[in-house]
Design a protein around this motif. Structure first.
Motif, PDB file in Angstrom:
ATOM      1  N   CYS A 161      29.943 -27.287  54.295  1.00  0.00           N
ATOM      2  CA  CYS A 161      28.529 -26.899  54.287  1.00  0.00           C
ATOM      3  C   CYS A 161      28.414 -25.420  54.564  1.00  0.00           C
ATOM      4  N   ASP A 162      27.202 -24.873  54.385  1.00  0.00           N
ATOM      5  CA  ASP A 162      26.969 -23.471  54.725  1.00  0.00           C
ATOM      6  C   ASP A 162      26.965 -23.301  56.232  1.00  0.00           C
ATOM      7  N   THR A 186      25.567 -15.729  56.291  1.00  0.00           N
ATOM      8  CA  THR A 186      25.795 -17.123  55.908  1.00  0.00           C
ATOM      9  C   THR A 186      27.019 -17.215  55.003  1.00  0.00           C
ATOM     10  N   LYS A 234      29.343 -19.739  52.620  1.00  0.00           N
ATOM     11  CA  LYS A 234      29.421 -21.011  51.925  1.00  0.00           C
ATOM     12  C   LYS A 234      30.787 -21.647  52.163  1.00  0.00           C
ATOM     13  N   ASN A 235      30.960 -22.863  51.712  1.00  0.00           N
ATOM     14  CA  ASN A 235      32.230 -23.575  51.850  1.00  0.00           C
ATOM     15  C   ASN A 235      33.367 -22.789  51.177  1.00  0.00           C
ATOM     16  N   GLU A 265      34.259 -19.799  51.675  1.00  0.00           N
ATOM     17  CA  GLU A 265      33.978 -18.381  51.490  1.00  0.00           C
ATOM     18  C   GLU A 265      34.590 -17.579  52.637  1.00  0.00           C
ATOM     19  N   CYS A 285      26.593 -31.679  56.623  1.00  0.00           N
ATOM     20  CA  CYS A 285      27.963 -31.174  56.739  1.00  0.00           C
ATOM     21  C   CYS A 285      28.968 -32.312  56.810  1.00  0.00           C
TER      22      CYS A 285
END
Length: 719
Positions: free
Chosen positions: A385-386, A398, A400-401, A403, A433
């Protein structure tokens, strides 16, 4: 009756080819061995390399003296070659890990091997070509002798070409790993040196073995020292200061020494040229490690670029002799040796200008260093999840998955190697999540040290999210050998046993690398050490329940390139039945400037070698008396030794910080050096010019009618 061509020559040529293969093969990979295996810095490796090269060109003096006054050339070559073989063997043994697992004894053994090799190669260097010349009967075989020296020079470059290309391949053989590859690469030149020695002995019954006699180098030194001694004592004026030695030494010897000193005066600028030329094996090789060597499906090794020089030299010598010099002569240009050497020196400086410009382009691709009082952090979100990341030194972001977020410069409160506590908070939507439904609301402390880079994973081993700083710091400098450097990050469950490994298998190649998962305080969420691997595309294979057996099907693949530094993340999601994922993250960008951009500087320095070095040898041997040629050979080798000493001084003094500026510094030294050389050359008179002047004087002298009264003298003070 025609005298048959001596059979012994073929044994001498074979010996030289094998010896040069051994020498250049070992020399090609030496700087990378010093840096990568003995863990010297680039500057220290450069210094050690050039000190060793300097010794290789000092020791010929002792070899020449031993051959001329004590043992003769045959026995000198034989006995000193044994030392040479032993040195190769010792250096090869230093690279075998089980023999020397710790670094200090390994360095000591390697330095011993290099010292013995310097004694060996230097000791036989002045003897082999001269011993080959001894096999011919002069003047009847003068043409055959000239042809022999051409073949002899060709054998040197052939051995150099083959070994410079093949030895780096042996070092990277897929059947050996790490340091043992260097043992293999050093071992083959050692075997070739044994073959050289055996082949030399096989021809023993065919050799013409001249006994030792007087050493001309000793005679010259004695003449000069005696002349200086008598000059201090004498009040009598002489035409030349060397004439003070005529009470002990013959006029012919003194005349030859006068000519010798005139030629040696022209040698004063030569060491600067060798300081530039010999950096092909040190600075230019290190420069190649920071470049991309991929050409289609073929990969050029950084140390293989040195093969360009012998290839070009074999091509350019006939081109210059047959086309360029005759064409220039028609234009009345560069007809004599000294102007050719002057242009050759300028080209050597130009080659280093080119290398400096290239280095400026490479510096744009180098990683930004971490300054004092700073650290570098990379955050990777492995949650499904973010995640909102709130670092204490920067505004929130923020992720991301899968990242990654990099912070290149994080200011620290406690420099000087003290641990610093950095505060980081995370937050995410618990309902979106997956099985991760909890996290610590308060900040997490991450401990870092200045001038160090770290990777931090936002991950979860169960339903609670964690912030894990990987224990092993990041490597961000480009790998020393040019190959990519890779580390595995992992988030795996207990089904993957400790002490097992994830395997990287190079596609279409048997090469594999193992990344072991050890039991640590971070459990199954951590990272391994960095490993240097071959560039290419790899399949990622997970271990099975048996530690030494891996799954046949790949869970993913990664592609790594020259000079890049990478993390690859292997993660098994919490969701039942979810597939293991593999994600590649770049720490340092791969090399983007291609290695073929080195060819212009290699081409220019090789043209410079043809015009400066080869022409310089021709100048020396045509200008010096026949009795002084061995002394000139020793002096020529000494200029190479002093050139390597100059590199050592510049590298140790660290006049400049940037490598590009050091290249420009050497180029400037070469240009100034050529101004000095031009001034010396302007006042130099060639031997044929001197003879022509003497003949003109004789022709202008009027003939004397009748008989000359030998008792008459126009000096009024003489009775």
């Amino acid at each position: 009756m025609k005298i048959p061509y001596p059979r012994s020559v073929f044994f001498i040529i074979g010996n030289e080819l094998c010896e040069r293969f051994s020498y250049y093969g070992m020399k090609t990979i030496l700087t990378l061995y010093l840096k990568y295996q003995l863990l010297f810095s680039e500057d220290t490796a450069t210094v050690v390399y050039h000190v060793w090269a300097m010794m290789c060109y000092f020791t010929p003096l002792f070899g020449a003296i031993i051959a001329d006054t004590l043992l003769g050339r045959f026995r000198t070559i034989f006995y000193i070659s044994i030392i040479y073989v032993f040195g190769n063997a010792v250096l090869s043994l230093s690279a075998i890990t089980p023999f020397f697992p710790s670094l200090e004894p390994k360095i000591g053994v390697a330095m011993t091997g290099l010292f013995l090799i310097a004694l060996g190669t230097g000791g036989i260097k002045p003897c082999v070509s001269a011993f080959g010349g001894d096999q011919f009967i002069l003047p009847q075989q003068e043409k055959e002798l000239t042809r022999f020296f051409s073949i002899f020079y060709f054998s040197i470059n052939t051995g150099s070409f083959i070994s410079t290309y093949t030895t780096p391949l042996l070092r990277d053989d897929v059947k050996c790993f790490g340091e043992d590859c260097y043992a293999l690469a050093f071992g083959v030149p050692a075997v070739l040196m044994v073959i050289a020695l055996v082949w030399f002995l096989v021809g023993s019954k065919y050799y013409i073995k001249k006994p030792p006699g007087n050493n001309v180098l000793v005679e010259v030194t004695s003449t000069i020292s005696h002349a200086l001694k008598m000059r201090r004592k004498s009040t009598k004026e002489r035409d030349h200061w060397l004439d003070h030695a005529d009470d002990k030494y013959s006029k012919d010897l003194i005349a030859d020494v006068k000519v010798l000193l005139k030629v040696l005066l022209m040698y004063i600028p030569l060491p600067i040229f060798w300081a530039l030329f010999d950096q092909q094996g040190s600075r230019w090789t290190f420069q190649a490690t920071r470049m991309n060597g991929e050409i289609g499906g073929f990969t050029i090794k950084p140390d293989q670029m040195q093969v360009v020089n012998p290839i070009l030299i074999l091509m350019l010598i006939p081109i210059f002799d047959s086309f360029i010099y005759p064409l220039l002569a028609k234009c009345n240009l560069l007809k004599r040796q000294l102007p050719r050497m002057f242009v050759g020196g300028l080209l050597a400086g130009a080659a280093f200008v080119v290398s400096g410009v290239l280095e400026l382009q490479l510096e744009k691709t180098y990683p930004v260093p971490i300054e004092a009082g700073e650290a570098r952090l990379s955050f990777i979100n492995t949650l499904p999840c973010d995640v909102t990341l709130s670092p204490g030194w920067e505004k929130e972001v923020t992720l991301k998955n899968l990242e990654q977020m990099k912070y290149d410069s994080v200011n620290l409160d406690n420099p000087d190697g003290i641990l610093n506590d950095l505060q980081v908070s995370i937050s995410f939507d618990k309902t979106a999540c997956g099985q991760v439904t909890d996290y610590d609301v308060g900040p997490t402390t991450i401990q870092v040290v200045e001038k160090t880079a770290y990777t931090v994973m936002i991950t979860a081993g169960d339903n609670k999210a964690e912030v894990v700083r990987v224990n092993t710091p990041d490597e961000y400098e480009k790998p020393s050998e040019g190959n990519p450097s890779v580390r595995m990050l992992f988030n795996l469950d207990s089904s993957v046993p400790f002490n097992s490994s994830v395997r990287l298998e190079l596609q279409n190649n048997p090469q594999t690398y193992e990344f072991f998962i050890y039991d640590s305080d971070q459990g199954h969420m951590s990272g391994t050490e960095f490993i240097n691997i071959e560039p290419g595309t790899y399949n990622v294979l997970l271990p099975t329940d048996k530690l030494d057996v891996h799954e046949e099907e790949s869970v993913g693949e990664i592609t790594v390139k020259f000079g890049g530094v990478y993390n690859f993340l292997v993660e098994k999601p919490l969701e039942t039945g979810a597939n293991t994922t593999v994600t590649l993250y770049q720490i340092t960008a791969e090399n983007s400037v291609h290695m073929l951009w080195l060819i212009p500087q290699y081409l220019i320095i090789t043209i410079s070698e043809v015009m400066f070095s080869i022409t310089g040898l021709e100048f020396s041997f045509t200008q010096a008396p026949s009795s002084m040629k061995s002394v000139l050979q020793a002096a020529w080798l000494l200029t190479t030794a002093f050139g390597n000493l100059i590199v050592v001084i510049v590298a140790e003094a660290k006049f400049v910080k940037q490598q590009s500026m050091e290249f420009f510094l050497f180029a400037g030294l070469m240009f100034v050096d050529m101004v000095i050389f031009a001034a010396l050359a302007f006042n130099y008179k060639y031997v044929d010019e001197v003879k022509e002047e003497e003949e003109n004087v004789k022709e202008e002298k009027p003939a004397i009618a009748g008989k000359e009264n030998e008792a008459y003298c126009d000096d009024e003070t003489k009775l």
